[in-house]
Design a protein around this motif. Structure first.
Motif, PDB file in Angstrom:
ATOM      1  N   LEU A 173       0.914  -1.306  -0.103  1.00 61.43           N
ATOM      2  CA  LEU A 173       0.097   0.169  -0.425  1.00 61.43           C
ATOM      3  C   LEU A 173       1.152   1.424   0.336  1.00 61.43           C
ATOM      4  O   LEU A 173       0.676   2.336  -0.541  1.00 61.43           O
ATOM      5  CB  LEU A 173      -0.763  -0.160   1.339  1.00 61.43           C
ATOM      6  CG  LEU A 173      -1.655  -1.142   1.104  1.00 61.43           C
ATOM      7  CD1 LEU A 173      -2.954  -0.821   3.192  1.00 61.43           C
ATOM      8  CD2 LEU A 173      -3.354  -0.679   0.698  1.00 61.43           C
TER       9      LEU A 173
ATOM     10  N   LYS B 276       3.720   3.306  -1.434  1.00 62.80           N
ATOM     11  CA  LYS B 276       4.176   3.623  -2.017  1.00 62.80           C
ATOM     12  C   LYS B 276       6.589   3.448  -2.413  1.00 62.80           C
ATOM     13  O   LYS B 276       6.706   2.732  -2.937  1.00 62.80           O
ATOM     14  CB  LYS B 276       3.995   5.523  -3.222  1.00 62.80           C
ATOM     15  CG  LYS B 276       4.741   5.772  -3.643  1.00 62.80           C
ATOM     16  CD  LYS B 276       4.325   6.822  -5.033  1.00 62.80           C
ATOM     17  CE  LYS B 276       5.484   7.668  -3.647  1.00 62.80           C
ATOM     18  NZ  LYS B 276       5.397   9.394  -4.205  1.00 62.80           N
TER      19      LYS B 276
ATOM     20  N   PHE C  62       0.579   5.196  -9.112  1.00 68.81           N
ATOM     21  CA  PHE C  62      -0.455   5.157  -7.917  1.00 68.81           C
ATOM     22  C   PHE C  62      -1.868   5.102  -9.112  1.00 68.81           C
ATOM     23  O   PHE C  62      -2.051   6.457 -10.418  1.00 68.81           O
ATOM     24  CB  PHE C  62      -1.217   6.335  -7.251  1.00 68.81           C
ATOM     25  CG  PHE C  62      -2.516   5.813  -6.401  1.00 68.81           C
ATOM     26  CD1 PHE C  62      -2.538   5.379  -5.477  1.00 68.81           C
ATOM     27  CD2 PHE C  62      -3.493   7.326  -6.470  1.00 68.81           C
ATOM     28  CE1 PHE C  62      -4.458   5.662  -4.855  1.00 68.81           C
ATOM     29  CE2 PHE C  62      -4.740   7.430  -7.055  1.00 68.81           C
ATOM     30  CZ  PHE C  62      -5.064   6.641  -5.465  1.00 68.81           C
TER      31      PHE C  62
ATOM     32  N   CYS D 148      -5.621   3.795  -8.672  1.00 65.00           N
ATOM     33  CA  CYS D 148      -6.589   4.335  -7.740  1.00 65.00           C
ATOM     34  C   CYS D 148      -7.047   3.255  -6.279  1.00 65.00           C
ATOM     35  O   CYS D 148      -6.230   2.547  -6.186  1.00 65.00           O
ATOM     36  CB  CYS D 148      -8.167   4.506  -8.313  1.00 65.00           C
ATOM     37  SG  CYS D 148      -8.257   2.718  -8.821  1.00 65.00           S
ATOM     38  N   THR D 149      -7.822   3.767  -5.583  1.00 66.56           N
ATOM     39  CA  THR D 149      -8.276   2.937  -4.326  1.00 66.56           C
ATOM     40  C   THR D 149      -9.271   2.111  -4.864  1.00 66.56           C
ATOM     41  O   THR D 149     -10.317   2.947  -5.625  1.00 66.56           O
ATOM     42  CB  THR D 149      -8.407   3.816  -2.902  1.00 66.56           C
ATOM     43  OG1 THR D 149      -9.456   4.657  -3.571  1.00 66.56           O
ATOM     44  CG2 THR D 149      -7.294   4.917  -2.631  1.00 66.56           C
TER      45      THR D 149
ATOM     46  N   VAL E 278      -4.993  -0.615  -2.684  1.00 70.28           N
ATOM     47  CA  VAL E 278      -4.964   0.603  -3.857  1.00 70.28           C
ATOM     48  C   VAL E 278      -4.408  -0.482  -4.961  1.00 70.28           C
ATOM     49  O   VAL E 278      -3.678  -1.436  -5.712  1.00 70.28           O
ATOM     50  CB  VAL E 278      -3.395   0.911  -4.016  1.00 70.28           C
ATOM     51  CG1 VAL E 278      -2.460   2.163  -4.468  1.00 70.28           C
ATOM     52  CG2 VAL E 278      -3.825   2.231  -1.994  1.00 70.28           C
TER      53      VAL E 278
ATOM     54  N   TRP F 103      -2.509  -0.138  -8.188  1.00 70.87           N
ATOM     55  CA  TRP F 103      -0.851   0.006  -9.185  1.00 70.87           C
ATOM     56  C   TRP F 103      -1.414  -0.080 -10.426  1.00 70.87           C
ATOM     57  O   TRP F 103      -1.266  -1.767 -10.947  1.00 70.87           O
ATOM     58  CB  TRP F 103       0.161  -0.105  -8.139  1.00 70.87           C
ATOM     59  CG  TRP F 103       0.267   0.249  -6.653  1.00 70.87           C
ATOM     60  CD1 TRP F 103      -0.086  -0.773  -5.961  1.00 70.87           C
ATOM     61  CD2 TRP F 103       0.699   1.444  -6.435  1.00 70.87           C
ATOM     62  NE1 TRP F 103       0.196  -0.169  -4.668  1.00 70.87           N
ATOM     63  CE2 TRP F 103       0.318   1.222  -4.617  1.00 70.87           C
ATOM     64  CE3 TRP F 103       0.868   2.613  -6.804  1.00 70.87           C
ATOM     65  CZ2 TRP F 103       0.984   2.211  -3.508  1.00 70.87           C
ATOM     66  CZ3 TRP F 103       1.485   3.911  -5.746  1.00 70.87           C
ATOM     67  CH2 TRP F 103       1.053   3.514  -4.653  1.00 70.87           C
TER      68      TRP F 103
ATOM     69  N   GLN G  11      -1.299   7.338   3.278  1.00 70.59           N
ATOM     70  CA  GLN G  11      -1.458   7.870   2.293  1.00 70.59           C
ATOM     71  C   GLN G  11      -2.015   7.712   1.202  1.00 70.59           C
ATOM     72  O   GLN G  11      -1.959   8.479   0.067  1.00 70.59           O
ATOM     73  CB  GLN G  11       0.228   6.929   2.127  1.00 70.59           C
ATOM     74  CG  GLN G  11       1.254   7.464   0.858  1.00 70.59           C
ATOM     75  CD  GLN G  11       2.059   6.760   0.278  1.00 70.59           C
ATOM     76  OE1 GLN G  11       2.300   5.367  -0.492  1.00 70.59           O
ATOM     77  NE2 GLN G  11       3.095   7.003   1.007  1.00 70.59           N
ATOM     78  N   ASN G  12      -2.985   7.000   1.144  1.00 73.94           N
ATOM     79  CA  ASN G  12      -3.240   7.093   0.006  1.00 73.94           C
ATOM     80  C   ASN G  12      -4.495   7.011   0.373  1.00 73.94           C
ATOM     81  O   ASN G  12      -5.978   6.731  -0.888  1.00 73.94           O
ATOM     82  CB  ASN G  12      -3.809   5.290  -1.090  1.00 73.94           C
ATOM     83  CG  ASN G  12      -2.191   5.344  -1.245  1.00 73.94           C
ATOM     84  OD1 ASN G  12      -1.649   6.253  -2.504  1.00 73.94           O
ATOM     85  ND2 ASN G  12      -1.206   4.584  -1.026  1.00 73.94           N
TER      86      ASN G  12
END
Length: 172
Positions: A17, A19, A31, A33-34, A73, A75, A139-140
Protein backbone atom coordinates in the motif's frame (compact mmCIF):
# COMPACT_ATOMS: atom_id res chain seq x y z
CA UNK A 1 -5.59 -7.15 -15.85
CA UNK A 2 -3.79 -4.84 -18.20
CA UNK A 3 -4.04 -1.09 -18.41
CA UNK A 4 -2.20 0.53 -21.32
CA UNK A 5 -0.20 -1.72 -23.63
CA UNK A 6 2.77 -3.06 -21.72
CA UNK A 7 1.22 -2.39 -18.29
CA UNK A 8 -0.73 -4.41 -15.76
CA UNK A 9 -2.84 -3.47 -12.76
CA UNK A 10 -1.99 -4.71 -9.31
CA UNK A 11 -4.22 -4.61 -6.21
CA UNK A 12 -2.13 -4.06 -3.06
CA UNK A 13 -3.54 -4.56 0.45
CA UNK A 14 -0.45 -5.09 2.66
CA UNK A 15 2.97 -3.44 2.82
CA UNK A 16 2.70 -2.52 -0.89
CA UNK A 17 0.00 0.00 0.00
CA UNK A 18 2.95 2.27 0.78
CA UNK A 19 4.37 3.72 -2.44
CA UNK A 20 7.95 3.83 -1.12
CA UNK A 21 7.79 0.12 -0.18
CA UNK A 22 6.43 -1.01 -3.54
CA UNK A 23 8.86 1.15 -5.51
CA UNK A 24 11.93 -0.35 -3.79
CA UNK A 25 11.78 -3.24 -6.29
CA UNK A 26 9.13 -1.94 -8.73
CA UNK A 27 9.98 1.66 -9.69
CA UNK A 28 7.40 1.76 -12.49
CA UNK A 29 4.48 1.54 -10.00
CA UNK A 30 2.06 4.45 -10.44
CA UNK A 31 -0.98 5.07 -8.25
CA UNK A 32 -4.18 4.47 -10.19
CA UNK A 33 -6.92 4.59 -7.54
CA UNK A 34 -8.15 3.02 -4.34
CA UNK A 35 -10.58 0.15 -4.44
CA UNK A 36 -12.51 -2.48 -2.54
CA UNK A 37 -12.30 -6.22 -2.97
CA UNK A 38 -15.63 -7.72 -1.95
CA UNK A 39 -16.07 -11.13 -0.32
CA UNK A 40 -12.53 -11.28 1.07
CA UNK A 41 -11.03 -10.48 4.48
CA UNK A 42 -7.53 -9.38 5.44
CA UNK A 43 -5.48 -11.81 7.53
CA UNK A 44 -1.94 -11.75 8.92
CA UNK A 45 0.17 -14.85 9.02
CA UNK A 46 3.02 -16.97 7.71
CA UNK A 47 3.18 -19.39 4.80
CA UNK A 48 4.80 -22.07 6.96
CA UNK A 49 4.19 -22.54 10.64
CA UNK A 50 7.65 -21.67 11.98
CA UNK A 51 9.32 -19.60 9.31
CA UNK A 52 11.33 -16.44 9.95
CA UNK A 53 10.91 -13.66 7.44
CA UNK A 54 12.31 -10.23 6.76
CA UNK A 55 9.33 -8.63 8.51
CA UNK A 56 9.77 -10.66 11.73
CA UNK A 57 6.11 -11.60 11.99
CA UNK A 58 2.94 -12.23 10.07
CA UNK A 59 2.34 -10.57 6.72
CA UNK A 60 -0.90 -9.74 4.94
CA UNK A 61 -2.96 -12.05 2.81
CA UNK A 62 -6.57 -12.23 1.73
CA UNK A 63 -9.01 -15.03 2.38
CA UNK A 64 -12.33 -15.62 0.65
CA UNK A 65 -15.18 -14.70 3.00
CA UNK A 66 -18.67 -13.89 1.67
CA UNK A 67 -19.73 -10.46 2.93
CA UNK A 68 -16.17 -9.37 3.76
CA UNK A 69 -14.23 -6.53 2.19
CA UNK A 70 -10.60 -5.56 1.81
CA UNK A 71 -9.61 -2.04 0.82
CA UNK A 72 -6.43 -1.38 -1.09
CA UNK A 73 -4.68 0.44 -3.89
CA UNK A 74 -4.70 -0.29 -7.59
CA UNK A 75 -1.24 0.37 -9.03
CA UNK A 76 -0.26 0.35 -12.69
CA UNK A 77 3.11 -1.31 -13.32
CA UNK A 78 5.14 -1.98 -16.45
CA UNK A 79 5.09 -5.62 -17.54
CA UNK A 80 8.88 -5.63 -17.02
CA UNK A 81 8.19 -5.51 -13.25
CA UNK A 82 5.89 -8.54 -13.21
CA UNK A 83 8.83 -10.83 -12.34
CA UNK A 84 10.21 -8.49 -9.65
CA UNK A 85 6.73 -8.21 -8.09
CA UNK A 86 6.31 -12.01 -8.19
CA UNK A 87 9.76 -12.39 -6.59
CA UNK A 88 8.94 -9.82 -3.91
CA UNK A 89 5.82 -11.86 -3.08
CA UNK A 90 7.79 -15.12 -3.01
CA UNK A 91 5.86 -16.78 -5.85
CA UNK A 92 9.04 -18.65 -6.87
CA UNK A 93 9.34 -20.02 -3.28
CA UNK A 94 5.69 -21.06 -3.08
CA UNK A 95 4.85 -18.42 -0.47
CA UNK A 96 2.11 -16.68 -2.47
CA UNK A 97 0.15 -17.48 -5.59
CA UNK A 98 -0.95 -14.81 -8.07
CA UNK A 99 -4.68 -14.30 -8.25
CA UNK A 100 -6.86 -12.35 -10.66
CA UNK A 101 -9.53 -10.35 -8.83
CA UNK A 102 -12.22 -7.83 -9.71
CA UNK A 103 -11.84 -4.65 -7.66
CA UNK A 104 -14.61 -2.06 -7.22
CA UNK A 105 -13.29 1.47 -7.79
CA UNK A 106 -14.67 4.94 -8.50
CA UNK A 107 -13.68 4.22 -12.11
CA UNK A 108 -15.77 1.05 -12.28
CA UNK A 109 -14.72 -2.57 -11.93
CA UNK A 110 -11.04 -3.31 -12.59
CA UNK A 111 -9.43 -6.67 -13.20
CA UNK A 112 -6.20 -6.76 -11.17
CA UNK A 113 -3.39 -9.09 -10.22
CA UNK A 114 -3.03 -9.70 -6.50
CA UNK A 115 -1.50 -12.39 -4.31
CA UNK A 116 -2.84 -14.92 -1.81
CA UNK A 117 -0.68 -16.75 0.72
CA UNK A 118 -0.28 -20.51 0.40
CA UNK A 119 -0.48 -22.77 3.49
CA UNK A 120 -1.62 -19.89 5.74
CA UNK A 121 -0.81 -20.02 9.48
CA UNK A 122 -2.15 -17.10 11.56
CA UNK A 123 0.60 -15.01 13.17
CA UNK A 124 0.54 -11.37 14.39
CA UNK A 125 2.52 -8.84 12.35
CA UNK A 126 5.56 -7.02 13.71
CA UNK A 127 4.92 -3.41 14.81
CA UNK A 128 7.07 -2.29 11.85
CA UNK A 129 5.03 -4.23 9.29
CA UNK A 130 1.78 -2.99 10.79
CA UNK A 131 3.16 0.58 10.66
CA UNK A 132 4.00 0.26 6.94
CA UNK A 133 0.49 -1.06 6.18
CA UNK A 134 -1.14 1.76 8.17
CA UNK A 135 1.12 4.42 6.61
CA UNK A 136 0.16 3.14 3.15
CA UNK A 137 -3.54 3.15 3.99
CA UNK A 138 -3.22 6.72 5.26
CA UNK A 139 -1.01 7.85 2.36
CA UNK A 140 -3.60 6.73 -0.16
CA UNK A 141 -6.75 7.86 1.62
CA UNK A 142 -8.36 4.51 2.39
CA UNK A 143 -11.61 4.90 4.35
CA UNK A 144 -11.08 6.08 7.94
CA UNK A 145 -13.07 3.19 9.42
CA UNK A 146 -10.86 0.70 7.50
CA UNK A 147 -7.71 2.48 8.75
CA UNK A 148 -9.05 2.16 12.33
CA UNK A 149 -9.47 -1.59 11.79
CA UNK A 150 -5.86 -1.83 10.62
CA UNK A 151 -4.66 0.20 13.60
CA UNK A 152 -6.55 -2.20 15.92
CA UNK A 153 -4.62 -5.26 14.67
CA UNK A 154 -2.55 -6.77 17.48
CA UNK A 155 1.19 -6.78 16.70
CA UNK A 156 3.94 -8.96 18.14
CA UNK A 157 6.76 -7.54 20.30
CA UNK A 158 9.57 -7.48 17.72
CA UNK A 159 11.78 -4.41 18.15
CA UNK A 160 14.87 -5.02 15.98
CA UNK A 161 15.80 -3.90 12.46
CA UNK A 162 13.40 -4.47 9.55
CA UNK A 163 12.62 -3.39 6.00
CA UNK A 164 11.00 -0.31 7.54
CA UNK A 165 14.54 1.05 8.13
CA UNK A 166 15.19 0.85 4.37
CA UNK A 167 11.85 2.47 3.55
CA UNK A 168 12.38 5.32 6.01
CA UNK A 169 15.65 6.30 4.29
CA UNK A 170 13.74 6.52 0.98
CA UNK A 171 10.99 8.60 2.58
CA UNK A 172 13.37 11.27 3.94
Amino acid sequence: MSGAAGDFMYFAFGSNLLKERLQLANPSAIFRCTGRLKDYVLKFGLWEEHVDNRWHGGVATIEFCPGGEVWGVVWTLNNEHLISLDNQEGVNLGMYSPLEVTVETNHGLMLCRTYQMNHFHACPPSPQYKQVVCLGAEQNGLPVEYLRRLEAVQANNYSGPSILDQIETVMK
